[in-house]
Structures are given as C-alpha cells and as structure tokens.
Scaffold this motif. Structure first.
Motif, mmCIF file in Angstrom:
data_model
loop_
_atom_site.group_PDB
_atom_site.id
_atom_site.type_symbol
_atom_site.label_atom_id
_atom_site.label_comp_id
_atom_site.label_asym_id
_atom_site.label_seq_id
_atom_site.Cartn_x
_atom_site.Cartn_y
_atom_site.Cartn_z
ATOM 1 N N HIS A 1 0.853 -1.182 0.000
ATOM 2 C CA HIS A 1 0.000 0.000 0.000
ATOM 3 C C HIS A 1 0.890 1.232 0.000
ATOM 4 O O HIS A 1 1.945 1.243 0.627
ATOM 5 N N ALA A 2 0.432 2.273 -0.670
ATOM 6 C CA ALA A 2 1.166 3.541 -0.664
ATOM 7 C C ALA A 2 1.144 4.126 0.742
ATOM 8 O O ALA A 2 0.142 4.024 1.446
ATOM 9 N N PRO A 3 2.251 4.746 1.162
ATOM 10 C CA PRO A 3 2.232 5.401 2.467
ATOM 11 C C PRO A 3 1.226 6.548 2.480
ATOM 12 O O PRO A 3 0.909 7.115 1.419
ATOM 13 N N GLU A 4 0.737 6.897 3.633
ATOM 14 C CA GLU A 4 -0.269 7.953 3.760
ATOM 15 C C GLU A 4 0.264 9.262 3.180
ATOM 16 O O GLU A 4 1.389 9.676 3.461
ATOM 17 N N GLY A 5 -0.543 9.892 2.337
ATOM 18 C CA GLY A 5 -0.166 11.155 1.736
ATOM 19 C C GLY A 5 0.482 11.030 0.363
ATOM 20 O O GLY A 5 0.810 12.040 -0.264
ATOM 21 N N TYR A 6 0.671 9.787 -0.097
ATOM 22 C CA TYR A 6 1.331 9.559 -1.378
ATOM 23 C C TYR A 6 0.500 8.608 -2.236
ATOM 24 O O TYR A 6 -0.287 7.822 -1.722
ATOM 25 N N GLY A 7 0.720 8.676 -3.518
ATOM 26 C CA GLY A 7 0.137 7.723 -4.446
ATOM 27 C C GLY A 7 1.265 6.958 -5.109
ATOM 28 O O GLY A 7 2.259 7.557 -5.525
ATOM 29 N N VAL A 8 1.157 5.645 -5.170
ATOM 30 C CA VAL A 8 2.166 4.821 -5.839
ATOM 31 C C VAL A 8 1.434 3.879 -6.775
ATOM 32 O O VAL A 8 0.522 3.164 -6.369
ATOM 33 N N ALA B 1 -1.016 15.945 -1.428
ATOM 34 C CA ALA B 1 -1.346 17.313 -1.011
ATOM 35 C C ALA B 1 -0.782 18.337 -1.991
ATOM 36 O O ALA B 1 -1.521 19.025 -2.680
ATOM 37 N N THR B 2 0.504 18.457 -2.053
ATOM 38 C CA THR B 2 1.196 19.388 -2.945
ATOM 39 C C THR B 2 2.006 18.557 -3.927
ATOM 40 O O THR B 2 2.805 17.722 -3.500
#
Length: 95
Positions: free
Chosen positions: A31-38, A51-52
């Motif tokens: 799973h992607a870490p929180e705050g990121y998309g993989v 987010a940014t």
C-alpha cells in the motif's frame, strides 16, 4: 491419521506465503504510504504526493515513499529514474 494433520496444516501455512499477486512473502499486499500515491506498472513505480505535487527537487522524499511502498526490499533506484508531470518514476520498481 494423527500424524497427517500437522503436515497438512504446515503445507497450508507455506502455501499462504507463496500466493501470487503484488505481495512480499508473509507481509501482505503493498500500500502507498499515507499522503502519497504509488502506481506499479510496466514502467516501474510512479510516485506522487497527494497534497502538494512533487517538484524536481523532491526526489529524495519520493524515494522514501517508494521505499516504504516496497517495504523490506526497497526501491531499485538507478540512473534511469526520472521526474515527469509532478511524479517521480523509479523504472526499476521494487528490488
């Protein structure tokens, strides 16, 4: 008959570790870490920040997120890694 039961349970336990799919043995799906998309695909790992959006200078942060996604194996980073459209692309995928 009693001796067959422990062997059967052991065989089932080993089979569960070798299930196909996007997993690393015994630790489950990635799973992607929180705050990121993989996204893992033919071109490797595409890592984005939710987010940014990433900038070119954010390669180290993107690599940390990719390593977290790949867990113990880590990302197979190399000179072909590149930055495109606010995403870091790690062409080697997970090691």
């Amino acid at each position: 008959m009693q001796a067959a039961l422990p062997m059967t349970l052991g065989t089932l336990a080993l089979a569960a570790c070798a299930m196909p799919g996007d997993t690393t043995a015994s630790i489950g799906p990635r799973h992607a870490p929180e705050g990121y998309g993989v996204v893992a695909g033919q071109g490797g790992l595409v890592v984005t920040r939710l987010a940014t959006p990433f900038g070119y200078a954010d390669g180290a942060e993107a690599k940390r997120a990719a390593n977290a996604y790949c867990r113990g194996a880590g990302v197979a980073s190399g000179p072909e890694d590149n930055f495109q459209a606010a995403a870091w692309i790690f062409t080697g995928g997970c090691a």
